[in-house]
Design a protein around this motif. Sequence first.
Motif, PDB file in Angstrom:
ATOM      1  N   MET A   9      30.914 -32.272  -8.223  1.00 43.62           N
ATOM      2  CA  MET A   9      30.693 -30.835  -8.067  1.00 43.62           C
ATOM      3  C   MET A   9      31.668 -30.221  -7.064  1.00 43.62           C
ATOM      4  N   VAL A  10      32.233 -29.079  -7.439  1.00 44.00           N
ATOM      5  CA  VAL A  10      33.057 -28.268  -6.547  1.00 44.00           C
ATOM      6  C   VAL A  10      32.335 -26.937  -6.341  1.00 44.00           C
ATOM      7  N   SER A  11      32.209 -26.526  -5.088  1.00 45.90           N
ATOM      8  CA  SER A  11      31.438 -25.327  -4.752  1.00 45.90           C
ATOM      9  C   SER A  11      32.315 -24.315  -4.025  1.00 45.90           C
ATOM     10  N   PHE A  12      32.052 -23.043  -4.297  1.00 43.74           N
ATOM     11  CA  PHE A  12      32.766 -21.963  -3.608  1.00 43.74           C
ATOM     12  C   PHE A  12      31.797 -20.822  -3.347  1.00 43.74           C
ATOM     13  N   LEU A  57      29.156 -20.295  -6.323  1.00 46.56           N
ATOM     14  CA  LEU A  57      29.244 -20.939  -7.634  1.00 46.56           C
ATOM     15  C   LEU A  57      29.471 -22.435  -7.459  1.00 46.56           C
ATOM     16  N   ASN A  58      28.727 -23.234  -8.214  1.00 43.55           N
ATOM     17  CA  ASN A  58      28.985 -24.665  -8.348  1.00 43.55           C
ATOM     18  C   ASN A  58      29.535 -24.931  -9.742  1.00 43.55           C
ATOM     19  N   VAL A  59      30.604 -25.702  -9.826  1.00 43.42           N
ATOM     20  CA  VAL A  59      31.122 -26.179 -11.108  1.00 43.42           C
ATOM     21  C   VAL A  59      30.971 -27.696 -11.118  1.00 43.42           C
ATOM     22  N   LYS A  60      30.275 -28.221 -12.134  1.00 43.03           N
ATOM     23  CA  LYS A  60      29.939 -29.641 -12.172  1.00 43.03           C
ATOM     24  C   LYS A  60      30.567 -30.325 -13.384  1.00 43.03           C
ATOM     25  N   VAL A  61      31.219 -31.439 -13.131  1.00 47.85           N
ATOM     26  CA  VAL A  61      31.701 -32.313 -14.201  1.00 47.85           C
ATOM     27  C   VAL A  61      30.660 -33.418 -14.366  1.00 47.85           C
ATOM     28  N   VAL A 112      30.247 -30.281 -18.822  1.00 42.91           N
ATOM     29  CA  VAL A 112      30.490 -29.418 -17.669  1.00 42.91           C
ATOM     30  C   VAL A 112      29.303 -28.477 -17.528  1.00 42.91           C
ATOM     31  N   GLY A 113      28.965 -28.123 -16.307  1.00 38.88           N
ATOM     32  CA  GLY A 113      27.881 -27.184 -16.065  1.00 38.88           C
ATOM     33  C   GLY A 113      28.158 -26.342 -14.836  1.00 38.88           C
ATOM     34  N   MET A 114      27.333 -25.328 -14.617  1.00 42.54           N
ATOM     35  CA  MET A 114      27.525 -24.422 -13.488  1.00 42.54           C
ATOM     36  C   MET A 114      26.190 -24.037 -12.867  1.00 42.54           C
ATOM     37  N   LEU A 147      16.250 -14.346   1.808  1.00 40.70           N
ATOM     38  CA  LEU A 147      15.857 -14.131   0.417  1.00 40.70           C
ATOM     39  C   LEU A 147      17.020 -14.572  -0.461  1.00 40.70           C
ATOM     40  N   ALA A 148      16.727 -15.267  -1.579  1.00 38.64           N
ATOM     41  CA  ALA A 148      17.820 -15.803  -2.388  1.00 38.64           C
ATOM     42  C   ALA A 148      17.417 -15.939  -3.849  1.00 38.64           C
ATOM     43  N   LEU A 149      18.453 -15.991  -4.689  1.00 35.88           N
ATOM     44  CA  LEU A 149      18.312 -16.213  -6.131  1.00 35.88           C
ATOM     45  C   LEU A 149      19.241 -17.348  -6.530  1.00 35.88           C
ATOM     46  N   MET A 150      18.764 -18.223  -7.409  1.00 33.74           N
ATOM     47  CA  MET A 150      19.575 -19.354  -7.867  1.00 33.74           C
ATOM     48  C   MET A 150      19.381 -19.553  -9.365  1.00 33.74           C
ATOM     49  N   ILE A 151      20.489 -19.713 -10.083  1.00 33.58           N
ATOM     50  CA  ILE A 151      20.458 -20.097 -11.493  1.00 33.58           C
ATOM     51  C   ILE A 151      21.100 -21.474 -11.576  1.00 33.58           C
ATOM     52  N   GLN A 152      20.313 -22.472 -11.907  1.00 31.76           N
ATOM     53  CA  GLN A 152      20.784 -23.859 -11.908  1.00 31.76           C
ATOM     54  C   GLN A 152      21.000 -24.360 -13.331  1.00 31.76           C
ATOM     55  N   ASP A 153      22.092 -25.081 -13.520  1.00 28.73           N
ATOM     56  CA  ASP A 153      22.457 -25.680 -14.808  1.00 28.73           C
ATOM     57  C   ASP A 153      22.655 -24.628 -15.891  1.00 28.73           C
ATOM     58  N   LEU A 154      23.491 -23.680 -15.573  1.00 24.08           N
ATOM     59  CA  LEU A 154      23.874 -22.653 -16.534  1.00 24.08           C
ATOM     60  C   LEU A 154      24.893 -23.251 -17.507  1.00 24.08           C
TER      61      LEU A 154
END
Length: 319
Positions: free
Chosen positions: A140-143, A155-159, A176-178, A192-199
């Motif tokens: 995973m690479v995160s920015f 954003l996380n980009v996952k191989v 690949v996933g995000m 307070l936060a929002l997360m969308i996992q495995d897009l």
Amino acid sequence: MDKTYCGEIMRRIYITTIISMLISFSSAQKRGSFAGGFLRMGTSARAVAMGSAFTAEIDKGFAAYYNPASLVHLKNSQAGFSNHFLMLDRQLMTINISMPLPPSAAIGVSWIGAGVDNIDGRNTAGEHTKSLSTSENAYMVSFAQSMLPWLSVGLNVKVLRHQLPVNTMDLTGKGVGMDFGIFIKSKTGANLALMIQDLNSRYQWKTDKIFERGKVYIEQFPTLYRVGSTFDYSDVYFTTDAGIVMNGGEVIDFSARLGAEYVYMDHYYLRGGFGNGRVGVGLGLDWSLFEDQDSRLDYAFTLEGAAGISHVFTYAFSF
């Protein structure tokens, strides 16, 4: 603070806890049957002990996993290593390095690996052949970028790679996933936060080398949509989040998680929580190795239905 008001707050926390536990336990097995389950098991011992309710929390050494947008709030570069000791010959490990990119961004790289060893391999006659193993890995690479002093996105980009033993050779699924996150940080600590996992996360399997009439098969990960918050009550720090799990356009599950942490003498931590169908407790200690409180060692003990107990150890270091 007025005693009646305090009592009302505690009553609401108690009711929320009971409801969340019922939701968590009743739905945990549903999401576990879908692809990518190792990415929903949690990383650090601190987070696992607190029910993994870290959508709105900045997890030292592993911030990007729960919400990449939280990376911009790191004051120093951080590294973390976590190892889960699981029953049934299962393994789960995580390594992460994150660093700020002045003036308003941050980046991170991570590896999450899971697997099962000592699988009893047998032929069509039922005779033992050899011990097999399977593995899943995410690189995973995160920015993250700060949009306003109190608002950031990440954003996380996952191989992805999944290796399965089939007959005399291994079958490999790749993909690949995000993940996408939004983080709102307040000065009072009530984040307070929002997360969308495995897009759009998925495995692609090519079975033509295994079967005579093999084909390309797509195995989609469920997508998790979560909102979370953190708050202080008396001397206890609470983390909580809730969300839905979707497979395509269908809602297949709901989640509710809650964690609590008590700090003693600024260096010792006592934690508890529930989420993902398990109950956890844990301890933590931080100390100064080279700089002020730059090292932390955490432990978590969890109990999860048929999966049994697990022990999680984490070391995180700031530099």
